[in-house]
Write a protein that holds these residues in place. Sequence first.
Motif, PDB file in Angstrom:
ATOM      1  N   TRP A  49       0.847  -1.192   0.000  1.00 18.22           N
ATOM      2  CA  TRP A  49       0.000   0.000   0.000  1.00 18.22           C
ATOM      3  C   TRP A  49       0.889   1.251   0.000  1.00 18.22           C
ATOM      4  CZ3 TRP A  49      -5.194  -0.125   3.052  1.00 18.22           C
ATOM      5  CH2 TRP A  49      -5.918  -1.291   2.715  1.00 18.22           C
ATOM      6  N   ASN A  50       1.395   1.600  -1.146  1.00 20.71           N
ATOM      7  CA  ASN A  50       2.203   2.810  -1.268  1.00 20.71           C
ATOM      8  C   ASN A  50       2.003   3.391  -2.668  1.00 20.71           C
ATOM      9  OD1 ASN A  50       4.194   1.520  -3.102  1.00 20.71           O
ATOM     10  ND2 ASN A  50       4.671   0.289  -1.262  1.00 20.71           N
ATOM     11  N   HIS A  51       2.656   4.499  -2.932  1.00 17.69           N
ATOM     12  CA  HIS A  51       2.417   5.232  -4.167  1.00 17.69           C
ATOM     13  C   HIS A  51       3.095   4.609  -5.385  1.00 17.69           C
ATOM     14  CE1 HIS A  51       0.328   8.361  -2.026  1.00 17.69           C
ATOM     15  NE2 HIS A  51       1.353   8.497  -1.179  1.00 17.69           N
ATOM     16  N   THR A  52       3.839   3.504  -5.197  1.00 21.98           N
ATOM     17  CA  THR A  52       4.484   2.859  -6.349  1.00 21.98           C
ATOM     18  C   THR A  52       3.501   2.037  -7.171  1.00 21.98           C
ATOM     19  OG1 THR A  52       5.079   0.908  -5.048  1.00 21.98           O
ATOM     20  CG2 THR A  52       6.656   2.743  -5.090  1.00 21.98           C
ATOM     21  N   GLN A  68      -4.515  -2.007  -7.168  1.00 26.50           N
ATOM     22  CA  GLN A  68      -3.661  -3.202  -7.204  1.00 26.50           C
ATOM     23  C   GLN A  68      -3.065  -3.518  -5.831  1.00 26.50           C
ATOM     24  OE1 GLN A  68      -0.753  -3.069 -10.403  1.00 26.50           O
ATOM     25  NE2 GLN A  68      -2.186  -1.985 -11.772  1.00 26.50           N
ATOM     26  N   TRP A  69      -3.466  -2.766  -4.830  1.00 28.40           N
ATOM     27  CA  TRP A  69      -2.953  -3.031  -3.492  1.00 28.40           C
ATOM     28  C   TRP A  69      -3.504  -4.362  -2.975  1.00 28.40           C
ATOM     29  CZ3 TRP A  69      -3.726   2.409  -0.789  1.00 28.40           C
ATOM     30  CH2 TRP A  69      -2.803   3.301  -1.340  1.00 28.40           C
ATOM     31  N   GLN A  70      -2.760  -4.949  -2.066  1.00 31.22           N
ATOM     32  CA  GLN A  70      -3.134  -6.254  -1.493  1.00 31.22           C
ATOM     33  C   GLN A  70      -4.539  -6.199  -0.888  1.00 31.22           C
ATOM     34  OE1 GLN A  70      -0.496  -7.574   1.581  1.00 31.22           O
ATOM     35  NE2 GLN A  70      -1.629  -9.451   2.012  1.00 31.22           N
ATOM     36  N   GLY A  71      -5.396  -7.163  -1.292  1.00 31.52           N
ATOM     37  CA  GLY A  71      -6.719  -7.295  -0.714  1.00 31.52           C
ATOM     38  C   GLY A  71      -7.755  -6.323  -1.236  1.00 31.52           C
ATOM     39  N   ILE A  72      -7.406  -5.507  -2.192  1.00 35.34           N
ATOM     40  CA  ILE A  72      -8.323  -4.476  -2.688  1.00 35.34           C
ATOM     41  C   ILE A  72      -8.815  -4.846  -4.089  1.00 35.34           C
ATOM     42  CG2 ILE A  72      -8.552  -2.058  -3.348  1.00 35.34           C
ATOM     43  CD1 ILE A  72      -8.374  -2.608  -0.313  1.00 35.34           C
TER      44      ILE A  72
END
Length: 1008
Positions: free
Chosen positions: A40-43, A48-52
């Motif tokens: 969960w960061n701006h990269t 595409q964040w985990q679990g989303i």
Amino acid sequence: MSPTVESITSTAKESPNATDALALLAFKQRNDPFNSLSTWNHTLPFCQWQGITCSRRHPLRVVVMNLTGLQLAGPLSPFIANLTFLRAIDLSNNKLIGQIPPEIGRLFRLRYLYLSDNSLEGEIPANLTRCWRLRVINFRTNALIGRIPVELGSLSRLNCLDLAKNNLTGSIPNSLGNLSSLTILFLWRNELEGNIPEELGQIRSLSIFDIQENKLSGTIPPALYNLSSMAIFSVVQNQLHGCLPVDLGITLPNIIRFYVGGNRFTGPIPTSLNNASRLEWLELSANRFTGPIPMNLGRLEGLRFLNLENNTLGSGEVEDMGFLSSLTNCSLLETLSVSGNRLRGALPISIANLSTNLHMLYLGKNQISGSIPSGIGNLFNLISLNMSENFMTGTIPEGIGKMNKLQVLALAINNFSKEFPSFIGNNTQLFVLELAGNNFKGSIPSTLENCRLLSILALSHNNLNGYLSKQIFNITTLRILDLEANSLVGSLPMEVGNLKGLGILIISENKLSGEIPRSLDNCFSLENLHIEGNFFQGTFPSLSSLKGMLQMDISRNNFSGEIPDYVENIRYLEYLNLSYNDFEGEVPQEGIFKNASAVSVIGNKKLCGGSPALLLPACPSHDSKKQKRCFSRRRMIAIIICSVLLLSLLFYYYISKSKKKHPEPHLAMNPLEEQLLQISYGDLSRATDGFSQANLIGVGSYGSVYKGSLDRIGKIVAVKVLNLERRGASKSFIAECRALRNIRHRNLLKIHTVCSSIDSKGDDFKALVFDYMANGNLEQWLHASRDEQYQSKNLTLIQRLNIAVDVASALNYLHNSCQKSIVHCDLKPSNILLDDDMNAHVGDFGLARFLSEATSSCSQNHTNSPGIKGTIGYLAPEYGMGGEVSTFGDIYSYGILLLEMFTGKKPTEEIFNESLSLHQFAKLALPKRAMEIVDQRLLSVEAEALNESQTLINAESKLEMFLISTFKVGVACSMISIKDRMAIGDATVEMLRIRNSYMGVGIHARNN
């Protein structure tokens, strides 16, 4: 710098497209202390964040948030309510605390809400009803309090409501009857009271209804029986009453599991149950059902579990057992219990035709007569057979000896007769053998020695005679041995010392004689000793190692001499009966003797003194005797002094001459080297095949361990070769020799010899030779890697409890029974060795220190960190701050070891850091979440094991009870503050109690 909540909120208002991203970042900031959400960061785009998962129709809007089991913690962020397109939230199996944010009620698109297995508390938000699309609410296993909101009844689309395992109070709201789409309702294990609302009968789609373990009362509303879609119905352990409807099986044709145990239901069992053709589990135990058991249950061909125990079933006629013939049609039946009723008559021959899948058969505590049909051996898959407390006669059929899976055989309190059945020795898997209270004759057969796993042997109140077979005392797994009230003769064999794990020994009311063997002192776990009513004689031996003794009755024998001094030092002794012997001298006044009500000494005419409550005469003064012997004593002292001086002069003269002939060696021998027969480097090289890699079984801090065959002692041994190039290795060798010099305990690794010599290259060589432990160390069993032989094995609950007791007993001995208290300093799983019988032995004393050396430090650990004593993770916190070595450090290590054994988690795992330790992890889970932190490998095998001797519905709670007690000991021993830690003696007794309580299932224990 992370953005503040205020800045995130204001930015979200200014940039609508960033609302969901900012809400997620606010959630991470508050609920991700372990950085589990590292993606969960701006990269990456937040979709595409985990679990989303984001919506296809509405890009950049989050619809699914699946973050189960990620160690999320802290109060749940209210900014989750800004994810207004959310349809599913799964935050289960985390460490969330605090109240459920009421802002969740703004998520009107929400369909699935999973918050189970956290530590949430407070009331359930009433405004959840705004989420009118909700299909699933799962808040199981939290600490929620208060009433169930009436408003939940407006969620007409709700399919599943799971509020189980909380602290909810009050009544079940009538409004829940409006949940017309509900299929699953879980409210079990709360504090709910009142009646079951009749309105619940309106939920025609309800298929699973579970409200067990509450305080509900009244009758079951008739409308509930009209829910034809009902598959699972459970109201176990409430205070419900009334009769079950006559047409139960007709009104619930699709029922699969029907649980109403532990209530106050009355009347007959409905015969219409045979119409419930899909029924697999029927639990009616612990009620007040009367009348005969229906003869048509055999029509339930899919039946697997039938529990009717602890009612008042029975017609009073001899045909009561006829229902068994009908059950022969149930080819899938695995568990059958009708214990604790009033069933009469003989067992039908057709019992031999019951399902070959049958594992548990419980017929005890009835009025069954006649003999056991010979064909019962056809039930070859039986694990537990209990027919105790009936009126059965005849002999035990030989077919029982062919049940090679049988673990529990309980036929106590019947009228079985003839010779003791020697074929029971064929049941090599037996764990419990209970044949007490019958009329068996003859001697106890030596074939019982084949039952190498036997833990409970109860043969009391029979007509057994002959000598006590020595072979019985080779069953080293025995924990309870009860031979009371027979006609056994001869002495108590010295082999009794083999039973090092024995907790209860009852051989009272026999015709045994001779002296009590001193080897009884090797039974370190003994808590109850009953040998009263025999013909034992002589002085009673010192049993100073039995520090956990609770009850001792040696009355009505012929013991003489003084009362042994060690008795007053048995800290936990609760009952002591020395009456009707020939003891003499003064009665002690410390320990249990302070409580005259717990001691009986009547019938010993030569005793005096003691507590005034014992009403014994005062002891005579010794002044006159002293005056008469004064002169003779002075003469004797003078003679002794002269003799000592003369011998000293002669010894000095001999030593002086010897030194001239034999110059003093360069290095003095180690105390242990003086004590043991030394062995050469060549002997050890031959024993280990030149210290070959094939014989290498372990590598430690200061050396390597090899397996070898040592001809000089005729045993397989483990050879620990010191790496003398490693700094501190020589000190470790000396420390280990000093520690092992004078200690002997069954749970300490036995040393055979040492070697201090020169190797083949001319270099110094030092080694210690120990017993070989065939089952490796505890580390290999708890955390086996893929290439280890222990990878496919698993430790059962009883094995873990035995190991915990063994290690506690060893520490208790080191701390409290040695001339100088010894601190081990490095207690951890890799230093716990396991022998052939899975008995634990504490080894590796390379860091050990005597308590008198408290100002000294233990050697540094593997990290070579200055001042650190022991191994990181097991190291007491005070050592890390420069504290002195003490027994409290070992107690801390034991607590961590105990928690590791039962959670399966190492104290150095990544999840444990400054904010969360293994100690805190366990402490936070107690008591309600204990089952969640248990090693899953243990749970996978133990539930089935408990079911062998317990009602299935109670199996989980029984297992949970033992595990909670064990975790409490682990937490108490690993407290940060020294003064808060449990004493090792108390820990030993508590672990003994837990283990013996677990193993006492099914035994008619004696209480005094």
